[in-house]
Design an enzyme around this catalytic site. Structure first.
Site, PDB file in Angstrom:
ATOM      1  N   LYS A 299       0.979  -1.019  -0.050  1.00 24.91           N
ATOM      2  CA  LYS A 299      -0.040   0.261   0.155  1.00 24.91           C
ATOM      3  C   LYS A 299       0.881   1.278  -0.024  1.00 24.91           C
ATOM      4  O   LYS A 299       1.448   1.653   1.122  1.00 24.91           O
ATOM      5  CB  LYS A 299      -0.966  -0.111   1.141  1.00 24.91           C
ATOM      6  CG  LYS A 299      -2.204   0.611   1.028  1.00 24.91           C
ATOM      7  CD  LYS A 299      -2.519   2.086   0.723  1.00 24.91           C
ATOM      8  CE  LYS A 299      -1.964   2.978   1.527  1.00 24.91           C
ATOM      9  NZ  LYS A 299      -1.872   4.582   1.418  1.00 24.91           N
TER      10      LYS A 299
ATOM     11  N   GLU B 249       9.050   1.670  11.029  1.00 25.74           N
ATOM     12  CA  GLU B 249      10.163   2.559  10.981  1.00 25.74           C
ATOM     13  C   GLU B 249       9.468   4.030  11.006  1.00 25.74           C
ATOM     14  O   GLU B 249       8.456   4.321  10.013  1.00 25.74           O
ATOM     15  CB  GLU B 249      10.926   2.590   9.373  1.00 25.74           C
ATOM     16  CG  GLU B 249      11.649   1.305   9.457  1.00 25.74           C
ATOM     17  CD  GLU B 249      12.775   0.901  10.284  1.00 25.74           C
ATOM     18  OE1 GLU B 249      13.257   2.034  10.744  1.00 25.74           O
ATOM     19  OE2 GLU B 249      13.307  -0.158  10.525  1.00 25.74           O
TER      20      GLU B 249
ATOM     21  N   CYS C 174      13.402  11.034   6.512  1.00 26.11           N
ATOM     22  CA  CYS C 174      13.231  11.011   7.965  1.00 26.11           C
ATOM     23  C   CYS C 174      14.658  11.201   8.974  1.00 26.11           C
ATOM     24  O   CYS C 174      14.679  11.226   9.762  1.00 26.11           O
ATOM     25  CB  CYS C 174      12.513   9.371   8.101  1.00 26.11           C
ATOM     26  SG  CYS C 174      13.733   8.136   7.080  1.00 26.11           S
TER      27      CYS C 174
ATOM     28  N   GLU D 221       8.623  16.547  15.346  1.00 28.48           N
ATOM     29  CA  GLU D 221       8.944  16.269  13.731  1.00 28.48           C
ATOM     30  C   GLU D 221       8.328  17.151  12.943  1.00 28.48           C
ATOM     31  O   GLU D 221       7.118  17.089  12.840  1.00 28.48           O
ATOM     32  CB  GLU D 221       8.888  14.689  13.654  1.00 28.48           C
ATOM     33  CG  GLU D 221       9.314  14.564  12.175  1.00 28.48           C
ATOM     34  CD  GLU D 221       9.100  13.182  11.495  1.00 28.48           C
ATOM     35  OE1 GLU D 221       8.028  12.730  11.705  1.00 28.48           O
ATOM     36  OE2 GLU D 221       9.859  12.541  10.846  1.00 28.48           O
TER      37      GLU D 221
HETATM   38  P1  NDP Z   1       2.227   8.610   7.253  1.00 29.90           P
HETATM   39  O1  NDP Z   1       2.223   7.693   8.681  1.00 29.90           O
HETATM   40  O2  NDP Z   1       0.895   9.347   7.261  1.00 29.90           O
HETATM   41  O3  NDP Z   1       1.768   7.367   6.160  1.00 29.90           O
HETATM   42  C1  NDP Z   1       2.419   6.331   5.845  1.00 29.90           C
HETATM   43  C2  NDP Z   1       1.583   5.181   5.186  1.00 29.90           C
HETATM   44  O4  NDP Z   1       0.682   4.705   5.920  1.00 29.90           O
HETATM   45  C3  NDP Z   1       1.039   5.772   4.044  1.00 29.90           C
HETATM   46  O5  NDP Z   1       0.908   4.818   2.868  1.00 29.90           O
HETATM   47  C4  NDP Z   1      -0.410   5.890   4.685  1.00 29.90           C
HETATM   48  O6  NDP Z   1      -1.509   6.039   3.553  1.00 29.90           O
HETATM   49  C5  NDP Z   1      -0.672   4.879   5.425  1.00 29.90           C
HETATM   50  N1  NDP Z   1      -1.474   4.943   6.423  1.00 29.90           N
HETATM   51  C6  NDP Z   1      -2.088   5.920   7.001  1.00 29.90           C
HETATM   52  N2  NDP Z   1      -2.935   5.681   7.980  1.00 29.90           N
HETATM   53  C7  NDP Z   1      -3.049   4.212   8.099  1.00 29.90           C
HETATM   54  C8  NDP Z   1      -3.738   3.318   8.625  1.00 29.90           C
HETATM   55  N3  NDP Z   1      -4.340   3.588   9.847  1.00 29.90           N
HETATM   56  N4  NDP Z   1      -3.479   2.026   8.768  1.00 29.90           N
HETATM   57  C9  NDP Z   1      -2.464   1.715   7.711  1.00 29.90           C
HETATM   58  N5  NDP Z   1      -1.721   2.463   6.935  1.00 29.90           N
HETATM   59  C10 NDP Z   1      -2.091   3.695   7.124  1.00 29.90           C
HETATM   60  O7  NDP Z   1       3.480   8.712   6.923  1.00 29.90           O
HETATM   61  P2  NDP Z   1       3.698  10.059   5.822  1.00 29.90           P
HETATM   62  O8  NDP Z   1       3.362   9.207   4.436  1.00 29.90           O
HETATM   63  O9  NDP Z   1       3.133  11.272   6.187  1.00 29.90           O
HETATM   64  O10 NDP Z   1       5.387   9.967   5.820  1.00 29.90           O
HETATM   65  C11 NDP Z   1       6.264  10.721   6.640  1.00 29.90           C
HETATM   66  C12 NDP Z   1       6.323  10.215   7.921  1.00 29.90           C
HETATM   67  O11 NDP Z   1       7.224   8.849   7.645  1.00 29.90           O
HETATM   68  C13 NDP Z   1       7.354  10.992   8.886  1.00 29.90           C
HETATM   69  O12 NDP Z   1       7.129  10.897  10.122  1.00 29.90           O
HETATM   70  C14 NDP Z   1       8.756  10.472   8.536  1.00 29.90           C
HETATM   71  O13 NDP Z   1       9.746  10.708   9.614  1.00 29.90           O
HETATM   72  C15 NDP Z   1       8.206   8.883   8.254  1.00 29.90           C
HETATM   73  N6  NDP Z   1       9.698   8.110   7.717  1.00 29.90           N
HETATM   74  C16 NDP Z   1      10.271   7.143   8.337  1.00 29.90           C
HETATM   75  C17 NDP Z   1      11.212   6.916   7.747  1.00 29.90           C
HETATM   76  C18 NDP Z   1      12.190   5.658   8.655  1.00 29.90           C
HETATM   77  O14 NDP Z   1      13.005   5.071   7.722  1.00 29.90           O
HETATM   78  N7  NDP Z   1      12.218   5.632   9.962  1.00 29.90           N
HETATM   79  C19 NDP Z   1      11.690   6.749   6.367  1.00 29.90           C
HETATM   80  C20 NDP Z   1      10.581   7.685   5.808  1.00 29.90           C
HETATM   81  C21 NDP Z   1       9.916   8.405   6.302  1.00 29.90           C
HETATM   82  P3  NDP Z   1      -1.862   7.791   3.121  1.00 29.90           P
HETATM   83  O15 NDP Z   1      -0.778   8.425   2.431  1.00 29.90           O
HETATM   84  O16 NDP Z   1      -2.996   7.434   2.326  1.00 29.90           O
HETATM   85  O17 NDP Z   1      -2.271   8.147   4.504  1.00 29.90           O
END
Ligand code: NDP
Length: 488
Positions: A177, A252, A286, A390
């Site tokens: 997803k 992550e 991130c 963040e």
């Molecule tokens: P989100 O947590 O909003 O979303 C991540 C993914 O989860 C998206 O595909 C999102 O879909 C999906 N999602 C959202 N809600 C749900 C749910 N209830 N159940 C299952 N899946 C769900 O993160 P962002 O996309 O905003 O990314 C930014 C974040 O990611 C930052 O906090 C960043 O630090 C972190 N990150 C961490 C990394 C690491 O390696 N530790 C690397 C890169 C980023 P949708 O987009 O449709 O909401």
């Protein structure tokens, strides 16, 4: 208008709802594609496809799986230019960055795990038993079955491929997803999977909202493991669903990474790297070093040079070859970042916005894009919200320190622990401070150096589980002990 459908069992299919979501090009603020608005029904079909492909793929010889992954890596390299362009349009990142970092790393991910699966070994332990008998224990590492892979918008294909590659190399099938904000590159991957010979159902991609498609994937009883990269709040919500079902989880999550600069460094070398660490992908990595702590003796000189270097960044149309700094990913994210810039002012910070004039001089097609020039904030205590939460955008704080202890305390003083950088020529200090920093990765005199063999992940609120070479292969397998007793 281009339609981005689901990819299930090797075929591109519309969502069961037949509804579509708008996909925006962040650099222009215009809708440029329509995305399948998937829900639980699509997840059910995708999981069923993954389940039916699972027994054959799990028994396919590792050498065969490896060959297919190598082919896939080659196809990604062949299509590098098209994929980089799609990534730039989808995310607002400079095409140069997509071409030199994101997409090459996608190919590397597949090639690396194609090799890793051929090198995988397991353990054997001999156990002494009474009366001179003995037992041999050996560990079998077997595929889990169907796994769920959920990825964010900042490095969309790079992070997704880092999950797909070890998952399928180890013999699992998967349902992915991608973020609904940046779905295009995962969509393009579908055709390449077919062309590489990945059997139908081994990789399925369900597009749509996290709250619908994502949560249905996490809740599906046949999905035995979830590998998630995204925000900490989403990760914890997801864990609440997955934990009672006893699913394997790799999370992550977010970061608020410190960048420690000691007073023995060569500023000519460090300043460009601090700019890179702070503002790569508009600060939407991130691992970005968003909190700079610098020894007081060199603080003013550092800040002067850092500000000048940030001011010189070329902000522009992400598709322009000379652009170094593009747009943020969405209107919602721009609003979030700007709310933090306001907060920094309210908290008493001195806010410097770089390149403001040049941002106004963007080409006409970008007039309604989601641009926020880089921001440097000084004069804030390390405990304030601007330095604790963040922001995930181009906002970097700079704070002086008087001693190593103070630097370490400030660096460790957040809820996050994803990565940290430190800059010094003193090798003893490098080791000592690296050991004291609470972070999953500590870079010394570098940033974002990647070796796919090493464990990657965060501590504290930055996540649980580790990705990277051996760790990823282990996450995507179930260990079984076989104990054979034999008399002497
Ligand atoms: P989100 O947590 O909003 O979303 C991540 C993914 O989860 C998206 O595909 C999102 O879909 C999906 N999602 C959202 N809600 C749900 C749910 N209830 N159940 C299952 N899946 C769900 O993160 P962002 O996309 O905003 O990314 C930014 C974040 O990611 C930052 O906090 C960043 O630090 C972190 N990150 C961490 C990394 C690491 O390696 N530790 C690397 C890169 C980023 P949708 O987009 O449709 O909401």
């Amino acid at each position: 208008m281009q339609q981005i459908t689901n990819f299930i069992a090797g075929r591109f299919v519309e969502a069961a709802s037949t509804a579509w979501l708008d996909v925006f090009e962040p650099a222009t603020g215009q809708v440029y594609a329509r995305l399948a608005d998937s829900d639980e029904r699509d997840i059910n079909v995708a999981v069923a496809a993954a389940e039916s492909a699972s027994p054959v793929w799990g028994r396919t010889p590792a050498a065969e799986r490896s060959k297919i992954l190598v082919r896939l890596a080659g196809l990604i390299e062949r299509d590098l230019e098209a994929l980089a362009r799609a990534e730039s349009i989808d995310t607002g990142k400079p095409i140069r960055l997509a071409r030199t970092m994101d997409i090459p790393r996608v190919a590397e991910n597949f090639r690396f795990f194609a090799g890793a699966i051929l090198q995988a070994s397991t353990e054997m332990h001999r156990t002494d038993l009474p009366a001179g008998a003995a037992a041999l224990n050996y560990t079998l590492r077997q595929p889990i079955g169907v796994v769920g892979l959920i990825s964010p918008w900042n490095l969309p294909l790079y992070l997704l491929s880092w999950k797909i590659a070890p998952a399928i190399a180890a013999g699992n099938t998967c349902v992915c997803k991608p973020s609904e904000v940046t779905p295009m590159t995962a969509h393009l991957l579908g055709s390449l999977l077919n062309e590489a010979g990945v059997p139908p159902g081994v990789v399925n991609i369900v597009q749509g909202l996290g709250s619908k498609a994502g949560s249905a994937l996490v809740a599906h009883p046949s999905v035995k493991a979830i590998s998630f990269t995204g925000g900490t709040a989403t990760g914890t919500a997801l864990a609440r669903t997955a934990a009672p079902m006893l699913k394997k989880l790799s999370l992550e999550l977010g970061g608020k990474n410190p960048n420690l600069i000691f007073d023995d460094v060569d500023l000519d070398e460090v300043v460009p790297q601090a700019v890179r660490a702070g503002f790569t992908n508009q600060g939407q990595v991130c691992l970005c070093g968003s909190r700079i702590f610098v020894a007081r003796r060199i603080h003013d000189e550092f800040l002067k040079r850092f500000t000048a270097a940030v001011q010189a960044l070329n902000i522009g149309d992400p598709l322009d070859e000379s652009t170094e700094f593009g747009s943020l990913v969405s209107a919602a994210h721009l609003a979030k970042v700007q709310s933090y810039i306001e907060l920094a002012k309210q908290e008493g910070g001195k806010v410097f916005v770089a390149g403001g004039d040049r941002a106004l001089a963007l080409p006409a097609r970008c007039a309604r894009g989601y641009f926020q020039p880089p921001v440097i904030v000084t004069g804030l205590p390390p405990t304030c919200r601007t330095q604790q939460e963040e922001i995930f955008g181009p906002v970097v704080t700079v704070t002086p320190f008087d001693s190593e202890d103070e630097a370490v305390a400030m660096a460790n003083g957040t809820a996050y622990g994803l990565s940290a950088s430190l800059w010094t020529r003193d090798i003893s200090r490098a080791h000592r401070v690296a050991e004291r920093l609470h972070a999953g990765t500590v870079w010394v005199n570098c940033w974002l150096v990647r070796d796919l063999r090493v464990p990657f992940g965060g501590v504290k609120q930055s996540g649980i589980g580790r990705e990277g070479g051996e760790e990823a292969m282990r996450f995507f397998t179930e260990a079984k002990n076989v104990c054979i007793r034999y008399p002497n």
